[in-house]
Design a protein around this motif. Structure first.
Motif, PDB file in Angstrom:
ATOM      1  N   PHE B  23      -2.376  -2.333  14.835  1.00  9.01           N
ATOM      2  CA  PHE B  23      -3.775  -2.081  14.497  1.00  9.01           C
ATOM      3  C   PHE B  23      -3.975  -2.141  12.979  1.00  9.01           C
ATOM      4  N   HIS B  24      -3.100  -1.437  12.269  1.00  7.74           N
ATOM      5  CA  HIS B  24      -3.264  -1.388  10.814  1.00  7.74           C
ATOM      6  C   HIS B  24      -2.815  -2.677  10.120  1.00  7.74           C
ATOM      7  N   LEU B  27      -5.865  -4.786  10.095  1.00 11.70           N
ATOM      8  CA  LEU B  27      -6.848  -4.352   9.090  1.00 11.70           C
ATOM      9  C   LEU B  27      -6.380  -4.718   7.685  1.00 11.70           C
ATOM     10  N   LYS B 134      -4.198  -3.695   0.505  1.00 10.63           N
ATOM     11  CA  LYS B 134      -3.915  -2.324   0.917  1.00 10.63           C
ATOM     12  C   LYS B 134      -2.710  -2.344   1.841  1.00 10.63           C
ATOM     13  N   ILE B 137      -3.132   2.908   5.702  1.00  6.31           N
ATOM     14  CA  ILE B 137      -4.291   3.118   6.577  1.00  6.31           C
ATOM     15  C   ILE B 137      -5.557   3.512   5.822  1.00  6.31           C
ATOM     16  N   PRO B 139      -9.036   3.372   4.611  1.00  5.77           N
ATOM     17  CA  PRO B 139     -10.093   2.478   5.079  1.00  5.77           C
ATOM     18  C   PRO B 139     -10.689   1.655   3.931  1.00  5.77           C
TER      19      PRO B 139
END
Lengths: 386, 285
Positions: B23-24, B27, B134, B137, B139
């Motif tokens: 998931f991360h 992102l 980044k 996690i 945001p």
């Protein structure tokens, strides 16, 4: 996880550290029987997870079994700093010539185990550190290599331990390190380690704290957990995977993230302190909490009768505020709270989240934009309820 | 410019096929981070969103040159994963995992020091250089590019403060979450020193909390060696002693590690300390 004195000393014994003869009792009658069996003078010691029990009258010397039974009667059920004594340890009294402090702990800054010892045992280490810092010998231990024999000789020499005791002291040092290491302890402390009139070394009092994060690989120690002094609400939360700590104030806090949870508590204190208002709890709901978890957390917060308002402070990063808002509504419907709830949603999808809350048109729901505003509204809500 | 990571950093994700890791990783890639691949033992040869998955860090580093690794694996495997990365030659390992036993971390830290590897974390949200990359996690929406460096023990509190700055048009050079555990790889002082030496960082925000003495060491460093202004917030003024406030490291123990003691030390060192984290942007402008 803290071990009681009797559990800590039993653990020390497994690692070859000599301890006094003794057993634990839950009734005064049992205490008398143990004292009779041991014969001679005994010490009756309250087993509670709190310091300063001696000063509170939780440790008494008894010359015979009848006296031991009387003391046990007085100590069992005694309230020491909010904790009820449910067990006493009956130990044979040691003939004390000298008291030594000895402990191994995790040094956070160095990232290494630290051994501390002193010939000025008996008092606690903070007091010793304040009054006689030069009397404490400190030695870091390489976490990969472990405690080495040359370090042990250095310690015995530096503390000026009489040579006659070196052999038994070194055996205790290596035993204590093995105990600390194999038990995943964050503290293994013997205070005092006594030199008796006969010249023997004896661990008269002990304290072991196990790293909670290592309990999964310490089944034998985990089985010794005594939850009797843990509030019911904290136990329920722990079992539900929520970190909850009960405090004394009136504003129940539900927050995502530990740092923000502490900050939210601080804000209720900052704006409420002048009116005698503050946080009722610490609660970290974590990231990605389900509506069921939010409902469980809300019931736990509301189980505290002091709570006059609840403050939700959620910063949506990866967690989306609209999902959190739906979770709050589900929890609201399940729990039907009767106290005002201040809701502050910030971050990802905050506008959608706020819309969901306002459209629900539920009584007791108060919305806030900033953390400052949220804390002030929660304080005002408590004042209005009074 | 920034510290620790930028758009050129080549990143491996340990645990990329896991739910959190995957998931991360996505992102991070959406944000523009150069994720070159991932490692999951037993899944070597598979692909994750066009990026190769390897069985071991050695194979991953050999095939795909990488300079940063992100550890997202569960606590029981995380200590080993950090050592594997250090042994494979990775010089910057960022570990998100919470609940790693302290005894394991002490050994891992000694191992990383021997290998010349810097560890950030564990139990941290990672590192973000806004507008560039980044790793972790944090945001994307909480920060703009800018000149304020942020160093913090916490996750959501950092987002809160970053977001408050963003709303005031204040951006960040790099945001570093050092983690809330008692034993961590990189301290406040290490990061303050990097910010002090980074030409694109003009000011610094430090977010600390109760427990340990890392903020006291930071105050000493600010006093003796920092020329750039520092604004700070310390969480946990209302926390009772002897209780662990969520983070494994957040405990006032034997009178040591209280918020008041840290606030006093930081103020004495010339830092501006906010009573309310929403005041941090004011203290920086």
């Amino acid at each position: 996880m803290k071990l009681h004195e009797y559990q800590s000393k039993a653990l020390f014994q497994e690692y070859g550290i000599p301890i006094p003869q003794g057993r634990v009792a839950e009734t005064s009658r049992e205490a008398g029987a143990i004292a009779a069996e041991l014969g001679g003078t005994v010490v009756v010691k309250a087993q509670v997870h709190v310091g300063g029990r001696g000063k509170a009258g939780g440790v008494k010397v008894a010359r015979d079994a009848a006296a031991a039974e009387r003391h046990a009667q007085a100590i069992l059920g005694m309230n020491i700093k909010g904790l009820t004594v449910e067990k006493v340890l009956i130990d044979e009294a040691a003939d004390i010539q000298q008291e030594i402090y000895l402990a191994i702990t995790n040094d956070r800054s160095a990232g290494q185990p630290l051994l501390m010892t002193s010939m000025q045992g008996g008092m606690d280490i903070e007091e010793l550190n304040r009054t006689r810092p030069d009397a404490i010998i400190r030695e870091h231990i390489d976490p990969i290599l472990g405690l080495q024999p040359y370090q042990m000789t250095y310690i015995a020499s530096a503390m000026r331990l009489p040579r006659a005791h070196w052999r038994s002291f070194l055996k205790i040092l290596s035993g204590l390190y093995a105990c600390y290491n194999k038990s995943d302890a964050e503290l293994a402390e013997i205070n005092p380690l006594v030199i008796t009139g006969a010249g023997a070394l004896l661990a008269v009092d002990g304290k072991v704290i196990i790293d909670d994060n290592a309990l999964y690989r310490q089944p034998a120690l985990t089985a010794q957990r005594d939850s009797s002094d843990e509030p019911e609400s904290e136990r329920l939360a722990r079992e539900a995977g929520i970190t909850y700590i009960k405090l004394e104030g009136q504003i129940g806090c539900m927050v995502n993230g530990a740092g923000l949870a502490m900050t939210t508590m601080d804000m209720t204190k900052l704006y409420g302190e002048a009116h005698g208002i503050g946080p009722a709890n610490f609660l970290d709901i974590g990231g990605g909490a389900t509506p069921e978890q939010v409902a469980t957390a809300l019931s736990i917060i509301l189980s505290d009768a002091n709570v006059k308002a609840v403050l939700f402070n959620i910063f949506g990063g990866i967690t989306r505020c609209d999902e959190v808002a739906r979770g709050i509504l589900t929890a609201y419907n399940a729990v039907q709270p009767e106290v005002p709830m201040v809701i502050r949603l910030q971050g990802t999808n905050a506008a959608e989240g706020k819309k969901i809350i306002s459209e629900a048109q539920l009584p007791h729901l108060i919305s806030a934009e900033t953390l400052t505003e949220a804390a002030q509204r929660a304080v005002a809500a408590v004042q209005e309820s009074a | 410019m920034s510290i620790l990571i930028d758009r050129n950093s080549k990143v491996l994700v340990q645990g990329i096929t896991g739910r959190q890791g995957g998931f991360h990783a996505r992102l991070m890639m959406e944000y523009g981070t150069n994720v070159v691949g991932g490692v999951t033992p037993g899944k070597g040869g598979e692909w994750f969103d066009g990026k190769p998955v390897f069985d071991t860090m050695r194979a991953a580093v050999k095939t795909k040159y990488a300079d940063v690794s992100l550890v997202t694996v569960p606590a029981r495997f995380a200590a080993d994963a950090i050592m594997e990365a250090a042994d494979a030659g990775i010089k910057l390992v960022i570990c998100l995992t919470e609940h790693i036993p302290v005894a394991d971390m002490m050994r891992v830290l000694a191992f990383c020091r021997q290998r010349g590897t810097r560890l950030i974390g564990p139990n941290c949200p990672g590192v973000m250089t806004p507008g560039e990359a980044k790793v972790g996690i944090i945001p994307a929406m909480v920060a703009l590019p800018g000149d304020v460096g942020v160093v913090s023990k916490s996750g959501t509190l950092t987002y809160e403060v970053g977001f408050a700055m963003k709303n005031r048009g204040i951006g960040n050079s790099t945001i570093v979450g050092i983690g809330g555990d008692p034993v961590i790889g990189t301290t406040f002082v290490d990061i303050l020193e990097m910010f002090e030496n980074d030409p694109d960082t003009k000011k610094v925000a430090l977010l600390g909390e109760i427990g340990g003495s890392a903020e006291i060491a930071a105050a000493d460093y600010i006093k003796t060696s920092m020329t750039k202004p520092v604004a700070a917030f310390i969480a946990g003024r209302s926390a009772p002693p002897g209780k662990r406030m969520g983070h494994a490291g957040a405990i006032v123990d034997g009178g040591e590690g209280s918020a008041d003691e840290k606030i006093q030390a930081l103020e004495a060192a010339g830092a501006r300390v906010a009573a309310n984290p929403e005041e941090i942007p004011d203290l920086l402008s």
